[in-house]
Design a protein around this motif. Structure first.
Motif, short mmCIF file in Angstrom:
data_model
loop_
_atom_site.label_atom_id
_atom_site.label_comp_id
_atom_site.label_asym_id
_atom_site.label_seq_id
_atom_site.Cartn_x
_atom_site.Cartn_y
_atom_site.Cartn_z
N MET A 32 6.42 -9.16 -3.31
CA MET A 32 5.85 -8.31 -4.36
C MET A 32 4.58 -7.65 -3.85
O MET A 32 3.74 -8.31 -3.27
CB MET A 32 5.55 -9.15 -5.60
CG MET A 32 5.20 -8.31 -6.77
SD MET A 32 5.81 -9.05 -8.28
CE MET A 32 4.31 -9.31 -9.16
N ASN A 33 4.51 -6.38 -4.05
CA ASN A 33 3.40 -5.63 -3.49
C ASN A 33 2.74 -4.82 -4.60
O ASN A 33 3.34 -3.93 -5.18
CB ASN A 33 3.94 -4.71 -2.40
CG ASN A 33 2.84 -4.14 -1.56
OD1 ASN A 33 1.79 -3.79 -2.10
ND2 ASN A 33 3.05 -4.06 -0.27
N HIS A 34 1.48 -5.15 -4.89
CA HIS A 34 0.82 -4.48 -6.01
C HIS A 34 0.45 -3.04 -5.71
O HIS A 34 0.20 -2.27 -6.63
CB HIS A 34 -0.44 -5.26 -6.39
CG HIS A 34 -0.12 -6.56 -7.06
ND1 HIS A 34 0.04 -6.67 -8.41
CD2 HIS A 34 0.09 -7.79 -6.56
CE1 HIS A 34 0.34 -7.91 -8.72
NE2 HIS A 34 0.37 -8.62 -7.61
N THR B 29 2.03 0.19 -7.44
CA THR B 29 1.66 0.78 -8.73
C THR B 29 0.59 1.86 -8.56
O THR B 29 0.32 2.59 -9.51
CB THR B 29 1.12 -0.29 -9.68
OG1 THR B 29 0.08 -0.99 -9.00
CG2 THR B 29 2.20 -1.27 -10.07
N TYR C 278 7.98 -4.19 -6.64
CA TYR C 278 6.98 -4.67 -7.58
C TYR C 278 7.69 -4.94 -8.90
O TYR C 278 8.31 -4.05 -9.46
CB TYR C 278 5.87 -3.63 -7.78
CG TYR C 278 4.86 -4.06 -8.82
CD1 TYR C 278 3.84 -4.93 -8.47
CD2 TYR C 278 4.94 -3.63 -10.13
CE1 TYR C 278 2.92 -5.36 -9.40
CE2 TYR C 278 4.03 -4.05 -11.07
CZ TYR C 278 3.02 -4.92 -10.70
OH TYR C 278 2.12 -5.34 -11.63
#
Lengths: 505, 121
Positions: free
Chosen positions: A1-3, A6, A60
């Motif tokens: 998961m890569n913020h 966003t 994400y």
């Protein structure tokens, strides 16, 4: 998961919200903040492109819901390319709007940023219903942007545009409902896994859903029977808005590429390559229609709007070949055409500002104040759009021609594309020679001055034609890798297995 | 129940399409509204129709799919906002052109280009 995924959504969202609240602040402050937002967005998309370039999928998951249940953002090479293309175009269009379009309305910057947010959600989302929401976000911002500027001539085209898109949204929901009722999921990766396994009695429903989806995306992309709203809508928008809208048809194109390679692509079992035969024929007809429109254009603005339709036809014809090479060539052409058409909209607006009451109509008028500069820009833009060497359009069209494998498809593609380019060349040379070479006596009392931002914006976008040629090696390597990634759909399914909990948080 | 439900959706959609094709903005707006009602009902039915079902698997014999309900809710909100916008646009069209024809003034359809040429920009 890569913020970081966003970022392209949150940056314009926050920037837009700030713009709403400081609507009565000094205009210089609003401009600085708005441009700073666009520059930040550009920086973030460059970072994401570098991230996506290793060929892995980044996911994400909103609220940490496991993929088939929650909404996910997925970053791959194609999404990163679309994001960067949009951000570059948006930066120059935004720069152009400073001191011109943004003076008539307090909401301009907010709407512009929300439009970018909608576009970025559409490119990043990995969920079909979320794609619908993204379309609505970008559409409602575009309704507002289309109405910018004074005068009453925009009302009727806007009304047509809004009503058409509302009908399109209804169709989108119907097709999403049909697909959901059969597969029980709307996550794109999950759909790709489940569509080949659908039972034979449910297949017609799914097929109908998929084809309605193609109609909806075709409306956004402006394919032939659904393209007649475009010239009037774009032709009446203010220049920076029209330039930004050059990317709006590409959203439809992107959605077609994404959905019809991943979900209804070669690996979709009995529904493999759904609608692809139709797409190729309709795309060539669109191309021909665009050329006819361009030949009949009575002002420069209309000429460029038909160029938008020509590029849609060319892009989808290459996609309609259904091969990896065709997709790669289409993506290369997309970069070229989006930036050049955007730049041409800006140049035409500059030309119109220096011709008094003749504006952008293709008639003789008194000599322009900055004729040499503007004519060189127009020449470069036209050469790149038509596809003459040495600029980028030539290489893009060459790649498309090369991607066709010998057969009847190749014959049709070559003849329509080359013939179309020839007649487009005639349309541009007729317009250019009348507007720039033939002048009458007299002078324009108050020509619009060429300020630094507008000059930089217009020449920056047109200059992309040269930049693409200089960077042709890396760009074509990237689009080749993108097409390879697109056609290797089994990799995309790993999106479902990616652990969603971020480490160390 | 299925037949009645399908007939309602069909009637709403057919009336909506008929009204959207009218030449005045008011019927068009009403048509868009009816069309969105039909679509919302359709979306609701994609989770299959169940009476007395609960949205939790295993709690009752019949299971009510909660996802279409969430989709319908989103579609209603968006449709409502869009309808509000198109109403304002229709009013502006009437104010600008002193006519509620969807193409503006009827005269304008034929003399669009000439008029522009006369007035310049």
């Amino acid at each position: 998961m890569n913020h970081w995924l966003t970022a392209p959504i949150l940056i314009p969202l926050l920037g837009g919200i700030i713009q709403i609240f400081i609507g009565y602040a000094p205009i210089s402050l609003r401009r600085t903040l708005a441009l700073a937002t666009t520059v930040l967005l550009l920086a973030s998309t460059i970072a994401l492109l570098a991230l996506a370039n290793d060929g892995n999928y980044r996911v994400y998951a909103f609220g940490n819901w496991v993929p088939p249940f929650g909404i996910v953002l997925v970053l791959d090479r194609l999404a990163a390319l679309m994001l960067l293309m949009t951000a570059v175009l948006a930066f120059f269009a935004h720069l152009y709007a400073i001191h011109r379009a943004d003076e008539s309305s307090r909401q301009f910057h907010a709407l512009f940023l929300f439009q970018l947010m909608g576009l970025n959600i559409a490119f990043l989302t990995g969920d079909l219903f979320n794609l619908f929401v993204a379309f609505e976000v970008l559409l409602i911002a575009s309704y507002g942007l289309l109405m910018q500027g004074s005068g009453t001539e925009r009302t009727v085209p806007s009304l047509h545009y809004v009503v058409l898109n509302l009908v399109g949204s209804s169709l989108f929901l119907i097709s999403v409902g049909m697909i959901y009722s059969v597969t029980g999921t709307l996550n794109m990766a999950d759909l790709a896994a489940k569509v080949p396994l659908v039972s034979p009695e449910d297949q017609p429903l799914l097929q109908a859903g998929g084809l309605i989806l193609l109609v909806v995306f075709g409306l956004k992309a402006a394919i032939l029977p659904l393209c007649f709203w475009l010239p009037r809508a774009y032709g009446n928008a203010t220049a920076p808005v029209a330039a930004l809208f050059a990317v709006m048809t590409k959203v439809g194109f992107y959605a077609i590429v994404r959905v019809f390679t991943l979900i209804f692509g070669p690996n979709a079992g009995p529904l493999a390559n759904l609608g692809l035969d139709w797409l190729f024929v309709l795309a060539l007809a669109t191309l021909a229609m665009g050329v006819i429109g361009a030949l009949g254009a009575r002002n420069l603005r209309t000429l460029i709007t038909w160029q938008v339709i020509i590029s849609v036809g060319t892009l989808l014809a290459a996609i309609g070949l259904g091969t990896e090479e065709g997709t790669s060539a289409a993506l290369f052409y997309m970069l070229n055409t989006t930036w050049i058409v955007g730049g041409l909209f800006l140049v035409v607006d500059l030309v119109a500002g220096q011709r008094g009451s003749a504006a952008d109509r293709i008639v003789t008028a008194p000599k322009m104040h900055n004729r040499t500069f503007l004519s060189v820009l127009f020449l470069l833009g036209a050469v790149a759009a038509v596809g003459l060497p040495p600029l980028s359009g030539f290489f893009a069209k060459l790649l498309i021609l090369q991607s066709a494998t010998p057969g009847p498809q190749m014959g049709w593609l070559w003849s329509v594309l080359i013939g179309g380019s020839f007649f487009t060349l005639i349309a541009y040379s007729r317009a250019g020679s009348i507007v720039f070479w033939r002048t009458v006596e007299g002078h324009i009392s108050k020509p619009a001055p060429l300020t630094k931002p507008v000059t930089v914006a217009a020449s920056g976008l047109i200059g992309m034609a040269i930049a693409i040629v200089l960077l042709a090696g890396p760009i074509s390597a990237y689009v080749d890798a993108t097409a390879a990634q697109l056609f290797n759909t089994s990799e995309y399914l790993n999106v479902l297995n990616i652990p969603v909990v971020a480490e160390g948080l | 129940m299925e037949l009645a439900y399908a007939l309602i959706i069909g009637t709403l959609t057919a009336s909506g399409i008929y009204l959207v094709l009218r030449a005045r903005t008011f019927p068009v707006v009403v048509g868009l509204t009816l069309l969105s009602y039909g679509v919302n009902l359709f979306l609701f039915a994609t989770g299959r129709l169940a009476t007395g079902g609960q949205p939790i698997i295993g709690s009752t014999e019949q299971y009510a799919d909660p996802l279409p309900q969430a989709l319908v809710l989103t579609a209603i909100v968006i449709g409502f906002a869009m309808t509000a916008f198109v109403v304002v646009l229709a009013l502006r069209n009437q104010a600008d052109n002193e006519d509620d024809h969807v193409d503006g003034r009827k005269r304008e359809i034929h003399t669009d280009i000439e008029e522009k040429e006369e007035s310049g920009r």
